[in-house]
Enzyme design. Structure first.
Site, PDB file in Angstrom:
ATOM      1  N   MET A  26     -22.661  12.783  -9.486  1.00 51.74           N
ATOM      2  CA  MET A  26     -23.811  13.520  -8.953  1.00 51.74           C
ATOM      3  C   MET A  26     -25.139  12.911  -9.397  1.00 51.74           C
ATOM      4  SD  MET A  26     -22.320  15.373  -6.913  1.00 51.74           S
ATOM      5  CE  MET A  26     -23.752  16.154  -6.229  1.00 51.74           C
ATOM      6  N   HIS A  49     -23.643  25.447  11.007  1.00 55.98           N
ATOM      7  CA  HIS A  49     -24.214  25.337  12.349  1.00 55.98           C
ATOM      8  C   HIS A  49     -25.612  24.712  12.346  1.00 55.98           C
ATOM      9  CE1 HIS A  49     -20.902  27.479  14.094  1.00 55.98           C
ATOM     10  NE2 HIS A  49     -21.030  28.426  13.179  1.00 55.98           N
ATOM     11  N   GLU A  81     -31.431  10.724   6.958  1.00 54.24           N
ATOM     12  CA  GLU A  81     -31.001  10.175   5.673  1.00 54.24           C
ATOM     13  C   GLU A  81     -29.474  10.158   5.650  1.00 54.24           C
ATOM     14  OE1 GLU A  81     -31.065  11.170   0.873  1.00 54.24           O
ATOM     15  OE2 GLU A  81     -32.330  12.349   2.217  1.00 54.24           O
ATOM     16  N   GLN A  83     -26.006   9.656   3.145  1.00 53.39           N
ATOM     17  CA  GLN A  83     -25.542   9.757   1.759  1.00 53.39           C
ATOM     18  C   GLN A  83     -24.026   9.575   1.755  1.00 53.39           C
ATOM     19  OE1 GLN A  83     -26.646  13.791   0.790  1.00 53.39           O
ATOM     20  NE2 GLN A  83     -28.763  13.243   0.384  1.00 53.39           N
ATOM     21  N   GLY A  92     -13.592   0.768  -5.253  1.00 56.70           N
ATOM     22  CA  GLY A  92     -13.194  -0.615  -5.428  1.00 56.70           C
ATOM     23  C   GLY A  92     -12.336  -1.166  -4.295  1.00 56.70           C
ATOM     24  N   ALA A  96     -16.608   2.297   0.909  1.00 57.06           N
ATOM     25  CA  ALA A  96     -18.005   2.677   1.133  1.00 57.06           C
ATOM     26  C   ALA A  96     -18.592   1.870   2.287  1.00 57.06           C
ATOM     27  CB  ALA A  96     -18.835   2.495  -0.137  1.00 57.06           C
ATOM     28  N   TYR A 131     -25.313  -1.533   0.432  1.00 55.76           N
ATOM     29  CA  TYR A 131     -26.386  -1.273   1.391  1.00 55.76           C
ATOM     30  C   TYR A 131     -27.027  -2.569   1.891  1.00 55.76           C
ATOM     31  CZ  TYR A 131     -25.738   3.296  -0.768  1.00 55.76           C
ATOM     32  OH  TYR A 131     -25.193   4.449  -1.266  1.00 55.76           O
TER      33      TYR A 131
END
Length: 167
Positions: A26, A49, A81, A83, A92, A96, A131
């Protein structure tokens, strides 16, 4: 290994609860850990919703491997955005990158976003690698902008346009 995104369902909240209660995880989302399952369920019911959010499970061979979210969807400016959190046991494996590609595809080709952006801790080397590999560009540095794990953190804001996605 088949990786897909599927909508977040109520049945997934137990897995989300586990992720939300990992302090180190987090911290990368700049959020406070230790949320109760009741709070999470209430939040789910409140946002189910909400047209300004899309929440997906990263599913690997029918197993919960993480979560990907599009939040603050702005249909006027066509920005959102993105996440992502990959569960510790699935890290690994390149998930992602695969999941982010699928999330970007959804953002650009399903809900017609013009730009997708994210915030990432300047010390999150794994995240930055993923990224940048996808084509995200650093647009600025927010100094001591987020508080996590007892200290303030600098964050990059990164953005990408459809034509900038790298294969």
């Amino acid at each position: 290994m088949v990786t897909k995104l599927r909508p977040l369902e109520r049945k997934d909240l137990g897995f989300i609860h586990q992720l939300d209660n990992e302090r180190a995880t987090m911290a990368f989302w700049f959020e406070e850990p230790y949320e109760s399952l009741d709070e999470l369920t209430t939040l789910y019911d409140k946002h189910i919703h909400d047209e300004r959010e899309r929440r997906f499970v990263v599913d690997v061979d029918d197993e919960f491997a993480g979560i990907l979210e599009l939040v603050d969807i702005d249909f006027l400016h066509r920005t959102t955005e993105i996440q992502i959190i990959i569960d510790r046991s699935f890290r690994g494996r390149g998930l992602a990158t695969v999941a982010m590609r699928k999330g970007l595809d959804y953002a650009f080709n399903m809900i017609n976003m013009f730009k997708v952006y994210l915030f990432v801790d300047v010390d999150n080397a794994r995240g930055l690698h993923v990224y940048k590999k996808l084509g995200f560009v650093e647009e600025g540095r927010l100094r001591k902008h987020f508080f996590a794990n007892g200290q303030y953190h600098d964050s990059f804001i990164m953005g990408i346009f459809k034509q900038e996605i790298k294969d």
